[in-house]
Design an enzyme around this catalytic site. Structure first.
Site, PDB file in Angstrom:
ATOM      1  CD  GLN A   1      -3.025  -1.129   2.164  1.00  0.00           C
ATOM      2  OE1 GLN A   1      -3.509  -0.043   2.463  1.00  0.00           O
ATOM      3  NE2 GLN A   1      -3.483  -2.264   2.665  1.00  0.00           N
TER       4      GLN A   1
ATOM      5  CD  GLU B   1      -0.199  -0.844   5.392  1.00  0.00           C
ATOM      6  OE1 GLU B   1       0.248   0.302   5.204  1.00  0.00           O
ATOM      7  OE2 GLU B   1       0.520  -1.854   5.380  1.00  0.00           O
TER       8      GLU B   1
ATOM      9  CG  LEU C   1      13.898   1.297  12.898  1.00  0.00           C
ATOM     10  CD1 LEU C   1      13.688  -0.195  12.694  1.00  0.00           C
ATOM     11  CD2 LEU C   1      14.077   1.619  14.365  1.00  0.00           C
TER      12      LEU C   1
ATOM     13  CG  ASP D   1      -0.504  -8.102   7.341  1.00  0.00           C
ATOM     14  OD1 ASP D   1      -0.422  -9.151   6.691  1.00  0.00           O
ATOM     15  OD2 ASP D   1      -0.033  -7.025   6.955  1.00  0.00           O
TER      16      ASP D   1
ATOM     17  CG  ASP E   1       3.644  -3.193   8.042  1.00  0.00           C
ATOM     18  OD1 ASP E   1       2.782  -2.296   8.016  1.00  0.00           O
ATOM     19  OD2 ASP E   1       3.772  -4.023   7.130  1.00  0.00           O
TER      20      ASP E   1
END
Length: 574
Positions: free
Chosen positions: A256, A293, A379, A445, A465
């Site tokens: 996405q 999402e 990160l 997920d 995520d």
């Protein structure tokens, strides 16, 4: 005679005017003197302390004052926040507990272990979230950090000087000068001239010269992504919420749309846009892989992870951005810029390019220009801190007809326990921690997870995520708890915190509501509806029931990672 009288009259008038003018000048001088004296009065001690106060991340106030050195006036001005009234912070070596509460006969022992209810007056007088984070369970002692326990460290060059040559232009002449700069670290900007939007700075080993994103990177350890009590956590979230956006490009990979934003001082953030109403519930007939999402899911997951004491999700904040000026107007991504259009409703929309849901049928639209987004701290670069991706043993088949092994074999965990890296160390209970987090927020997920290669198998798991979480509140998905149900193992510290969050004084839904209120988007609308918050309490009871069932069947259920907790708790003053 007549002329003499006229002269005397004229002289009297002139003398009178002169006296009046002199008097006016005296009054004006006195007035100016009083103004100057007022301007020179030193500020009060309260205002001085307010301007230099450092935010505390344990308080429920998100907008706190932030003071750190900056390389430009524009950057420093954007890093200042309003100071909120705060209660006195508890010393780290003297922690208190809350009042005891009942949790049924089965959890009577847990009531004593969690120490809930010792100080009911504190809960009444102060923020519940503040009192919760002062509990000993959120301040458990950790081994002293060694150099190998830090992900990144500064390489010090003591007694060395860096000689750099650069050119200066004076009119039409060009001359070369040598500039000798004393340095004690290797975090310098090597640009000869200030790049557009970036500040020429030298980041040394002095933490005051580091932007918040760099402090966040340097604070990552073997045990957690950030220390909850580190003042930089508030500075990092403020940085994400307020910094000027210099660039926006689409991030490659994934199913996405998501964008990579760049900020002054080389900071970056991952953007996920609002694609549906935050109150919308995922259709029960929709295949879980086909779910959207959600930006508020990323924000809520960060707060829930922090409440559970994991600290394994990078800081995430919500923000309102202008689609036209802060994405379309500055992007250098030509593929992205070609997907912008104006809808019939007069809104500015775009859809980008990705594997799924990047089409004119699934646009991201402003109202008409403003768009809600989540911004997650990035990160460290993979070159500096390589990460390894692991396939979860309880990964779903992502097939509409085929079942995974763990769905068919109830003894599947016995095989996992004998397979590296789950046969040694804390990897298995780390995975179960992640399963508990996913079940509470209904995230189906979780097919992979990541770790930093530097720490090998002795580190926490990165909870990344989380955009498909918080999709349904009316129905729970028990299969997410399969690792806990099949392995019957759980960290003792995790279990004690779960029991603490089940008590009326610190109900999980109340803690989440208060924690989410710190986010900037909470001023627009609550990030989670009451139905989602109530679902957290219901699912927490389910987790505790599964643990209790495991305890009735097996003896070896608790992984004891807090051996000193009971002794430390008993030594606390009443």
């Amino acid at each position: 005679m007549m002329r003499r009288n006229l002269f005397q009259t004229t002289r009297s008038i002139y003398l009178g005017l002169a006296c009046v003018s002199l008097a006016l000048h005296v009054l004006l001088a006195l007035f100016c003197l009083s103004v100057l004296q007022t301007a020179c009065v030193s500020p009060t001690s309260s205002s001085t302390s307010s301007s230099s106060s450092i935010p505390r991340t344990d308080t429920p106030h998100h907008h706190q004052s932030v003071s750190h050195s900056s390389s430009s006036s524009a950057t420093s001005s954007s890093n200042k926040l309003q100071t909120s009234p705060q209660s006195e912070e508890l010393p780290a070596n003297k922690l208190h507990h809350e009042e005891k509460g009942s949790f049924g006969e089965a959890t009577e022992k847990a009531k004593n272990l969690t120490g809930a209810g010792k100080e009911i007056q504190k809960v009444k007088d102060h923020s519940k979230l503040e009192v919760l984070f002062k509990h000993l369970l959120y301040n458990l002692p950790r081994p002293e950090l060694q150099e190998d326990d830090l992900l990144l460290t500064l390489k010090k060059n003591e007694n060395e000087k860096d000689t750099r040559s650069y050119k200066k232009k004076t009119g039409s002449e060009e001359k070369e000068e040598e500039d000798t700069i004393s340095i004690d670290g290797l975090w310098q900007s090597d640009s000869e001239e200030e790049e557009e939007g970036y500040n020429k700075v030298f980041w040394t080993s002095d933490v005051e010269t580091h932007p918040p994103w760099l402090r966040f990177h340097l604070g990552i350890s073997r045990w957690e992504l950030y220390n909850r009590k580190d003042p930089n956590l508030a500075q990092m979230t403020h940085y994400l919420a307020t910094q000027r956006i210099l660039g926006a490009v689409q991030k490659t990979g994934g199913t996405q749309l998501k964008l990579l934003l760049s900020f002054p001082n080389y900071g970056e953030a991952l953007l996920k846009p609002m694609k549906q109403s935050r109150h919308a519930e995922t259709d029960l007939n929709l295949f879980y892989f086909s779910d959207f999402e959600r930006h508020n899911a990323e924000i809520s997951a960060f707060h829930l992870d922090r409440l559970l004491g994991f600290n394994r999700i990078p800081p995430v904040v919500g923000r309102l951005i202008n689609v036209t000026s802060e994405i379309r107007g500055i992007t250098t991504d030509h593929k992205l810029s070609r997907t912008f259009f104006a809808s019939l409703a007069g809104n500015v929309c775009f859809y980008g390019q990705c594997e799924y849901y990047c089409s004119t049928e699934h646009p991201v639209c402003g109202q008409p220009h403003l768009l809600e987004v989540s911004l997650a701290a990035m990160l460290p670069d993979l070159i500096l801190a390589p990460r390894r991706s692991w396939r979860s043993p309880w990964r779903r088949s992502y097939s509409r007809t085929k079942l995974a092994k763990w769905e068919k074999d109830p003894t599947y965990c016995d095989t996992v326990k004998q397979t590296p890296p789950y046969n040694h160390g804390t990897r298995l209970v780390d995975l179960i921690d992640m399963a508990v987090l996913d079940f509470l927020m209904s995230n189906m997920d979780r097919h992979h997870y990541e770790t930093f290669e530097k720490f090998g198998n002795e580190m926490f798991l990165l909870h990344l995520d989380n955009g498909r979480a918080f999709g349904r509140h009316s129905q729970d998905e028990p299969s997410i708890l399969a690792p806990l149900q099949q392995c019957c193992r759980i960290r003792r510290s995790t279990l004690l915190r779960l029991r603490l969050l089940s008590l009326p004084e610190f109900r999980l839904s109340d803690m989440m509501r208060e924690s989410l209120a710190q986010d900037p988007l909470a001023g627009v609308a609550p990030l989670l509806s009451d139905s989602h918050l109530s679902a957290l309490d219901r699912r927490l009871e389910t987790v505790l029931q599964v643990v209790q069932t495991c305890q009735e069947k097996h003896k070896d259920v608790i992984y004891n990672d807090v051996e000193k907790y009971d002794r430390d708790y008993d030594q606390q003053p009443d």
